[in-house]
Design an enzyme around this catalytic site. Structure first.
Site, PDB file in Angstrom:
ATOM      1  N   GLN A   1      -1.817   7.602   1.151  1.00  0.00           N
ATOM      2  CA  GLN A   1      -1.434   8.849   1.834  1.00  0.00           C
ATOM      3  C   GLN A   1      -0.241   8.633   2.770  1.00  0.00           C
ATOM      4  O   GLN A   1       0.729   9.377   2.728  1.00  0.00           O
ATOM      5  CB  GLN A   1      -2.628   9.405   2.633  1.00  0.00           C
ATOM      6  CG  GLN A   1      -2.371  10.799   3.170  1.00  0.00           C
ATOM      7  CD  GLN A   1      -3.291  11.186   4.335  1.00  0.00           C
ATOM      8  OE1 GLN A   1      -3.995  10.350   4.897  1.00  0.00           O
ATOM      9  NE2 GLN A   1      -3.277  12.456   4.697  1.00  0.00           N
TER      10      GLN A   1
ATOM     11  N   GLY B   1       0.843  -1.204   0.000  1.00  0.00           N
ATOM     12  CA  GLY B   1       0.000   0.000   0.000  1.00  0.00           C
ATOM     13  C   GLY B   1       0.873   1.246   0.000  1.00  0.00           C
ATOM     14  O   GLY B   1       0.578   2.240   0.670  1.00  0.00           O
TER      15      GLY B   1
ATOM     16  N   TYR C   1     -15.005  -0.016   9.338  1.00  0.00           N
ATOM     17  CA  TYR C   1     -13.569   0.258   9.467  1.00  0.00           C
ATOM     18  C   TYR C   1     -13.128   0.080  10.927  1.00  0.00           C
ATOM     19  O   TYR C   1     -12.148  -0.616  11.219  1.00  0.00           O
ATOM     20  CB  TYR C   1     -13.325   1.687   8.988  1.00  0.00           C
ATOM     21  CG  TYR C   1     -11.927   2.214   9.132  1.00  0.00           C
ATOM     22  CD1 TYR C   1     -10.856   1.643   8.464  1.00  0.00           C
ATOM     23  CD2 TYR C   1     -11.676   3.346   9.924  1.00  0.00           C
ATOM     24  CE1 TYR C   1      -9.576   2.175   8.584  1.00  0.00           C
ATOM     25  CE2 TYR C   1     -10.412   3.888  10.042  1.00  0.00           C
ATOM     26  CZ  TYR C   1      -9.361   3.290   9.367  1.00  0.00           C
ATOM     27  OH  TYR C   1      -8.102   3.818   9.486  1.00  0.00           O
TER      28      TYR C   1
ATOM     29  N   LYS D   1     -10.587  -2.648  12.527  1.00  0.00           N
ATOM     30  CA  LYS D   1      -9.355  -2.251  13.233  1.00  0.00           C
ATOM     31  C   LYS D   1      -9.333  -2.824  14.648  1.00  0.00           C
ATOM     32  O   LYS D   1      -8.305  -3.277  15.127  1.00  0.00           O
ATOM     33  CB  LYS D   1      -9.211  -0.721  13.248  1.00  0.00           C
ATOM     34  CG  LYS D   1      -8.856  -0.113  11.897  1.00  0.00           C
ATOM     35  CD  LYS D   1      -7.480  -0.573  11.416  1.00  0.00           C
ATOM     36  CE  LYS D   1      -7.107  -0.031  10.057  1.00  0.00           C
ATOM     37  NZ  LYS D   1      -5.873  -0.609   9.518  1.00  0.00           N
TER      38      LYS D   1
ATOM     39  N   ASP E   1       2.098  -1.807  -4.388  1.00  0.00           N
ATOM     40  CA  ASP E   1       0.711  -1.333  -4.337  1.00  0.00           C
ATOM     41  C   ASP E   1      -0.070  -2.082  -5.406  1.00  0.00           C
ATOM     42  O   ASP E   1       0.520  -2.701  -6.300  1.00  0.00           O
ATOM     43  CB  ASP E   1       0.646   0.182  -4.602  1.00  0.00           C
ATOM     44  CG  ASP E   1      -0.589   0.816  -3.963  1.00  0.00           C
ATOM     45  OD1 ASP E   1      -0.438   1.617  -3.020  1.00  0.00           O
ATOM     46  OD2 ASP E   1      -1.723   0.511  -4.402  1.00  0.00           O
ATOM     47  N   ILE E   2      -1.390  -1.964  -5.337  1.00  0.00           N
ATOM     48  CA  ILE E   2      -2.210  -2.646  -6.343  1.00  0.00           C
ATOM     49  C   ILE E   2      -2.210  -1.878  -7.662  1.00  0.00           C
ATOM     50  O   ILE E   2      -2.501  -2.412  -8.708  1.00  0.00           O
ATOM     51  CB  ILE E   2      -3.647  -2.884  -5.819  1.00  0.00           C
ATOM     52  CG1 ILE E   2      -4.404  -3.855  -6.702  1.00  0.00           C
ATOM     53  CG2 ILE E   2      -4.421  -1.581  -5.669  1.00  0.00           C
ATOM     54  CD1 ILE E   2      -5.313  -4.785  -5.957  1.00  0.00           C
ATOM     55  N   ARG E   3      -1.850  -0.555  -7.574  1.00  0.00           N
ATOM     56  CA  ARG E   3      -1.809   0.256  -8.796  1.00  0.00           C
ATOM     57  C   ARG E   3      -0.383   0.749  -9.004  1.00  0.00           C
ATOM     58  O   ARG E   3       0.332   1.034  -8.062  1.00  0.00           O
ATOM     59  CB  ARG E   3      -2.696   1.514  -8.708  1.00  0.00           C
ATOM     60  CG  ARG E   3      -3.669   1.441  -7.612  1.00  0.00           C
ATOM     61  CD  ARG E   3      -4.189   2.770  -7.160  1.00  0.00           C
ATOM     62  NE  ARG E   3      -3.619   3.109  -5.847  1.00  0.00           N
ATOM     63  CZ  ARG E   3      -3.763   4.264  -5.235  1.00  0.00           C
ATOM     64  NH1 ARG E   3      -4.439   5.231  -5.809  1.00  0.00           N
ATOM     65  NH2 ARG E   3      -3.227   4.489  -4.060  1.00  0.00           N
TER      66      ARG E   3
HETATM   67  C1  AKB Z   1     -10.361   8.012   8.685  1.00  0.00           C
HETATM   68  O1  AKB Z   1     -10.856   9.139   8.812  1.00  0.00           O
HETATM   69  O2  AKB Z   1     -10.998   7.018   8.349  1.00  0.00           O
HETATM   70  C2  AKB Z   1      -8.893   7.841   9.000  1.00  0.00           C
HETATM   71  C3  AKB Z   1      -8.679   7.401  10.403  1.00  0.00           C
HETATM   72  C4  AKB Z   1      -8.934   8.346  11.516  1.00  0.00           C
HETATM   73  O3  AKB Z   1      -8.296   6.300  10.636  1.00  0.00           O
HETATM   74  N1  AKB Z   1      -8.193   9.057   8.737  1.00  0.00           N
END
Ligand code: AKB
Length: 312
Positions: A13, A9, A143, A147, A35-37
């Site tokens: 960013q 990756g 997300y 995590k 990376d994938i691209r």
């Molecule tokens: C997001 O906004 O999803 C990320 C993070 C805080 O992990 N920047």
């Protein structure tokens, strides 16, 4: 043993700036960016670069053997806002890429892993101000769930199999070289671009939404410092709270106005407001400060000067 790094990756960013820094530290021949691209940028053109799918165990294993990799930085992930639009893929990517590198370390094929976690592991029932390292965690985003689950697995692989995995709960990251990719904190990067190009910005969060943030230079330094710390100093094997600055859209706009007096901001909260409202406003990172001597450098004022000067 010589350190040989693989970044998965590398065009994102964080990956972009991390790749540059790791190439400076370990030398261009000892860092493999992937990376994938395949973009036309410095990451691809100024060193070793391989196209790789983070979900393909065999591809990762092959690269590790080919380049005799010791350390893997797994930066590929779907962030909070994008993940809400594609939950199944977000879960697949965020979890299975992690299992791949954890299993490669368990099999003795790599020595050390860096895996980023996030403030998204916290949820609406978490204390919002100065959120402690150990507290209630009921994330409400895909997300955040991925995590938090990842953190549990990192700790499990460390305790059960001795895998040397290290992790930081990144706050929102602000940088000028590469744009962020689909997070809830992205407004804090976009605002600088729009302030310079249009003199005006429409914010997708409300004016008083405080979130933990950090300038990218600090985040990269933290990443390198936790990876270079002696193994016995890394006492937390889930993920460390990490704090830089905390501010609201109104506060960042006020800071920008000091340099661009005519700058205006309007507010039009969208689905990301709910995500932001479920996250901490500020973070207590005393464990990182104590265990591996973490210390941030940039505040809102110095970060704003850097952003505007570099983006001009
Ligand atoms: C997001 O906004 O999803 C990320 C993070 C805080 O992990 N920047």
């Amino acid at each position: 043993m010589k350190t040989k790094v693989l970044i998965i990756g590398a065009c994102g960013q964080i990956g972009t700036e991390l790749t540059h820094k790791l190439r400076d530290i370990y030398g261009i021949d000892n860092v493999v960016a992937s990376d994938i691209r395949k973009l036309n940028n410095d990451v691809v053109n100024n060193g070793i670069f391989e196209v790789i799918n983070a979900l393909d165990y065999n591809q990762i294993e092959h690269l590790i053997e080919q380049y005799q990799i010791t350390d893997v930085y797994l930066m590929a992930a779907l962030l909070s806002a994008t993940a809400e639009k594609n939950p199944a893929f977000a879960w697949d990517l965020n979890m299975n890429s992690l299992f791949h590198v954890l299993n490669l370390a368990k099999a003795g094929k790599i020595k050390k892993i860096f895996w980023p976690s996030s403030i998204a592991v916290f949820g609406p029932t978490t204390p919002r101000i100065n959120t402690p390292q150990y507290t209630i965690m009921e994330p409400t985003t895909v997300y955040g769930i991925s995590k938090q689950t990842g953190e549990r697995w990192c700790e499990y692989y460390n305790k059960q199999y001795g895998v040397d995995v290290r992790s930081i709960r990144y706050p929102g990251l602000i940088s000028w070289t590469t744009e962020p990719g689909g997070g809830t904190t992205d407004y804090a990067v976009d605002i600088y671009h729009k302030a310079l190009s249009d003199g005006a910005f429409e914010c997708f969060l409300s004016e008083d939404t405080a979130l933990p943030m950090m300038y990218m230079d600090d985040a990269i330094r933290a990443t390198i410092e936790i990876m270079q710390a002696d193994e016995d100093k890394i006492k937390i094997r889930s993920s460390y709270n990490l704090s830089g600055v905390s501010f609201t859209p109104k506060e960042i706009a006020t800071e920008i106005k000091k340099h661009i007096p005519d700058f205006t901001i309007t507010y039009k909260p969208d689905f990301r407001q709910k995500i932001a409202d479920s996250w901490p406003a500020s973070i207590d990172d005393s464990n990182a400060r104590e265990d591996w001597q973490w210390k941030h450098q940039f505040d809102l004022a110095s970060m704003t000067i850097e952003m505007l000067e570099n983006l001009k």
